[in-house]
Each structure stands twice: as C-alpha cells, then as structure tokens.
Design a protein around this motif. Structure first.
Motif, short mmCIF file in Angstrom:
data_model
loop_
_atom_site.label_atom_id
_atom_site.label_comp_id
_atom_site.label_asym_id
_atom_site.label_seq_id
_atom_site.Cartn_x
_atom_site.Cartn_y
_atom_site.Cartn_z
N ILE A 181 0.96 12.92 2.79
CA ILE A 181 0.70 12.18 1.56
C ILE A 181 1.58 12.75 0.46
O ILE A 181 1.80 13.97 0.39
CB ILE A 181 -0.79 12.30 1.15
CG1 ILE A 181 -1.70 11.90 2.30
CG2 ILE A 181 -1.07 11.46 -0.10
CD1 ILE A 181 -1.53 10.50 2.78
N ARG A 182 2.08 11.88 -0.41
CA ARG A 182 2.85 12.38 -1.54
C ARG A 182 2.01 13.38 -2.33
O ARG A 182 0.86 13.11 -2.68
CB ARG A 182 3.28 11.23 -2.45
CG ARG A 182 4.32 11.67 -3.50
CD ARG A 182 4.52 10.61 -4.56
NE ARG A 182 4.79 9.31 -3.99
CZ ARG A 182 4.47 8.17 -4.59
NH1 ARG A 182 3.80 8.18 -5.73
NH2 ARG A 182 4.77 7.02 -4.01
N GLY A 183 2.56 14.54 -2.58
CA GLY A 183 1.83 15.58 -3.28
C GLY A 183 1.34 16.68 -2.36
O GLY A 183 0.98 17.76 -2.83
N ASP A 184 1.32 16.42 -1.03
CA ASP A 184 0.98 17.49 -0.09
C ASP A 184 2.00 18.61 -0.20
O ASP A 184 3.18 18.37 -0.45
CB ASP A 184 0.99 16.97 1.35
CG ASP A 184 -0.26 16.19 1.72
OD1 ASP A 184 -1.24 16.25 0.95
OD2 ASP A 184 -0.26 15.53 2.77
N ASP A 185 1.56 19.83 0.01
CA ASP A 185 2.46 20.97 0.06
C ASP A 185 2.91 21.15 1.50
O ASP A 185 2.12 21.59 2.34
CB ASP A 185 1.75 22.23 -0.43
CG ASP A 185 2.67 23.44 -0.49
OD1 ASP A 185 3.80 23.37 0.05
OD2 ASP A 185 2.26 24.47 -1.05
N PRO A 186 4.18 20.81 1.83
CA PRO A 186 4.62 20.90 3.22
C PRO A 186 4.70 22.33 3.73
O PRO A 186 4.82 22.55 4.93
CB PRO A 186 6.01 20.25 3.20
CG PRO A 186 6.48 20.45 1.79
CD PRO A 186 5.24 20.34 0.94
N GLY A 187 4.64 23.30 2.83
CA GLY A 187 4.72 24.70 3.24
C GLY A 187 3.40 25.27 3.71
O GLY A 187 3.37 26.36 4.29
N LEU A 188 2.30 24.54 3.46
CA LEU A 188 1.01 25.05 3.87
C LEU A 188 0.74 24.73 5.33
O LEU A 188 1.09 23.67 5.82
CB LEU A 188 -0.11 24.41 3.02
CG LEU A 188 -0.14 24.81 1.55
CD1 LEU A 188 -1.26 24.04 0.84
CD2 LEU A 188 -0.37 26.30 1.40
N ASP A 192 0.80 -1.22 0.00
CA ASP A 192 0.00 0.00 0.00
C ASP A 192 0.84 1.27 0.00
O ASP A 192 0.30 2.38 -0.15
CB ASP A 192 -0.94 0.02 1.22
CG ASP A 192 -2.02 -1.04 1.12
OD1 ASP A 192 -2.37 -1.43 -0.01
OD2 ASP A 192 -2.52 -1.48 2.18
N GLY A 193 2.16 1.14 0.21
CA GLY A 193 3.02 2.31 0.21
C GLY A 193 2.85 3.17 1.44
O GLY A 193 2.82 4.41 1.35
N VAL A 194 2.77 2.53 2.61
CA VAL A 194 2.53 3.24 3.87
C VAL A 194 3.62 2.89 4.88
O VAL A 194 4.09 1.74 4.92
CB VAL A 194 1.14 2.86 4.45
CG1 VAL A 194 0.90 3.54 5.79
CG2 VAL A 194 0.04 3.22 3.46
N ALA A 195 4.03 3.86 5.69
CA ALA A 195 5.01 3.61 6.75
C ALA A 195 4.80 4.60 7.88
O ALA A 195 4.12 5.63 7.72
CB ALA A 195 6.44 3.72 6.20
N ASP A 196 5.37 4.29 9.04
CA ASP A 196 5.26 5.14 10.23
C ASP A 196 6.59 5.82 10.52
O ASP A 196 7.66 5.23 10.31
CB ASP A 196 4.87 4.30 11.46
CG ASP A 196 3.49 3.68 11.34
OD1 ASP A 196 2.73 4.09 10.45
OD2 ASP A 196 3.18 2.80 12.16
N VAL A 197 6.53 7.03 11.05
CA VAL A 197 7.71 7.81 11.42
C VAL A 197 7.73 7.98 12.94
O VAL A 197 6.69 8.19 13.56
CB VAL A 197 7.70 9.19 10.74
CG1 VAL A 197 8.87 10.05 11.21
CG2 VAL A 197 7.73 9.04 9.22
N ARG A 211 2.11 7.32 1.61
CA ARG A 211 1.61 7.91 2.84
C ARG A 211 2.56 7.59 3.99
O ARG A 211 2.95 6.43 4.18
CB ARG A 211 0.22 7.35 3.17
CG ARG A 211 -0.33 7.73 4.55
CD ARG A 211 -1.66 7.02 4.82
NE ARG A 211 -2.07 7.17 6.21
CZ ARG A 211 -2.86 8.14 6.68
NH1 ARG A 211 -3.33 9.06 5.85
NH2 ARG A 211 -3.18 8.19 7.96
N LEU A 212 2.94 8.62 4.74
CA LEU A 212 3.70 8.46 5.97
C LEU A 212 2.85 8.98 7.12
O LEU A 212 2.20 10.02 6.99
CB LEU A 212 5.02 9.22 5.91
CG LEU A 212 5.99 8.85 4.79
CD1 LEU A 212 7.25 9.70 4.91
CD2 LEU A 212 6.34 7.37 4.83
N GLN A 213 2.86 8.26 8.22
CA GLN A 213 2.04 8.68 9.34
C GLN A 213 2.84 8.62 10.64
O GLN A 213 3.83 7.89 10.74
CB GLN A 213 0.79 7.83 9.45
CG GLN A 213 1.04 6.34 9.51
CD GLN A 213 -0.21 5.51 9.24
OE1 GLN A 213 -1.17 5.98 8.61
NE2 GLN A 213 -0.22 4.29 9.73
#
Length: 204
Positions: free
Chosen positions: A191-198, A107-112, A145-147
């Motif tokens: 999520i990939r594609g999120d704008d981290p600056g917002l 699913d392309g998911v991992a935890d940080v 997705r990273l959570q």
C-alpha cells in the motif's frame, strides 16, 4: 455503459496511454524496457524452463505466438489495461519479465507478476525489478494498492514479495490451476505509505 462514481477516480483515465511506455532504470545495472522483436526467441526459450513452466500454465509454444503476445502487450498499454516489461542488463541481455496487470483506475489497484531466467536467479534481480516497478506505480502513476499472488509451494516468489515490502495478507484456497492440479495461493500487497524496509508478515 459508463459506471457512475460517487468519488473521484484514483487515477485519471488517459494518464498512461497519453505517453509512451516508460523505460525504468533499476539498481544493479538493470533496466526495465518494453518488449521488442529481438526478444522473441529469448522469451520463447524462457517458457521451456521447468520452473517457469511449473508456475505458468499459459505459455507460448511458437515464435508467432510470442509476437502475438507482444502485440497484445502493446494494446494493453494503449488501452490502459496493463504494462509489460523485459527485465534486462543495461537494456541488452534479457534476464526476466515483470508486468503490471488488471489496472483499476477508479480504486487505484493493480496486480504485479514476474519471472526470472535460471542464470539470473539468486542475485536479487526479481526483487530489484519489483521494487522499481512498485515505486513507479505508487509514487509516479498514483496507484494506492499493488497486489501479487503465487502458489503457496513457490517459496522463491514468496521471498521476492516479502523482500519487496509486500505484506502477506492471507491464503486463497484452491485459487489457481497448475499442471499438477489446484494450488492454494498466497496473497501479498503493498500500500502507498508502507515502509518497504520493515519486515512485513501477517494474515494467515
């Protein structure tokens, strides 16, 4: 038994284990590198810090246990279960820890997860480390997705997640046991594609 998928996995099995765990340069002179024998004493000392102990109920009590953890970290990489890095200043002084865990290639998911030593807090160390690991995992490895989660009482970790572009998605009620009992946990995700600056807020 291998699980049959109707879709292609997000990440190809073997894509991490086929190469050594990378060293990742971060802003501000930080370097994320694999743990080594010279880190044993510093790692053990970190878990004597009151704040780190408050949020981590699983902690080593001897240098031998730390070495066992480091061996497990190496196996995690080889078995593509996780990646664990020391956060350092130019590869030398260890100032924190960051990890990518629970890797789901289908699913392309991992935890940080992360912590920072007392002397390095308040200087953006955790935020820069999270940003570096996030960019690598999403853009180079191919996670979607990273959570991460943290106690709702851990305001500092919440601030790191938000500054790193992780959306607050909601609260997991009574989801983790700490030394003083059960805590509700905030769940953040990027999520990939999120704008981290917002400035990201949401969910409750």
């Amino acid at each position: 038994m291998t699980r049959a998928l109707s879709t292609q996995p997000a990440i190809t099995a073997g894509s991490l284990a086929s190469s050594p765990q990378p060293v990742l340069p971060a802003a501000g002179g930080l370097l994320l590198r694999p743990w080594g024998g010279g880190d044993v004493q510093g790692f053990l000392s970190a878990y004597r810090d009151a704040d780190i102990r408050r949020w981590h109920t699983r902690r080593p009590s001897t240098e031998a246990q730390v070495r066992e953890w480091f061996d497990a970290y190496s196996r995690d990489w080889q078995q593509e279960k996780g990646g664990h890095w020391a956060v350092t200043r130019d590869g030398g002084e260890m100032v924190g820890r960051i990890a990518l865990r629970c890797l789901d290639f289908d699913d392309g998911v991992a935890d940080v997860a992360y912590w920072v030593l007392p002397a390095a807090r308040g200087a953006g160390v955790a935020t820069r480390a999270v940003a570096t690991l996030t960019d690598w995992a999403l853009d180079e490895v191919g996670f979607h997705r990273l959570q991460l989660d943290h106690s709702t009482r851990n305001a500092a970790s919440c601030a790191v997640a938000t500054k790193s572009g992780y959306l607050l998605e909601g609260t997991k009620r009574s989801a983790a046991v700490h030394d003083d009992g059960r805590h509700d946990m905030h769940l953040h995700a990027r999520i990939r594609g999120d704008d981290p600056g917002l400035p990201l807020t949401g969910g409750a």
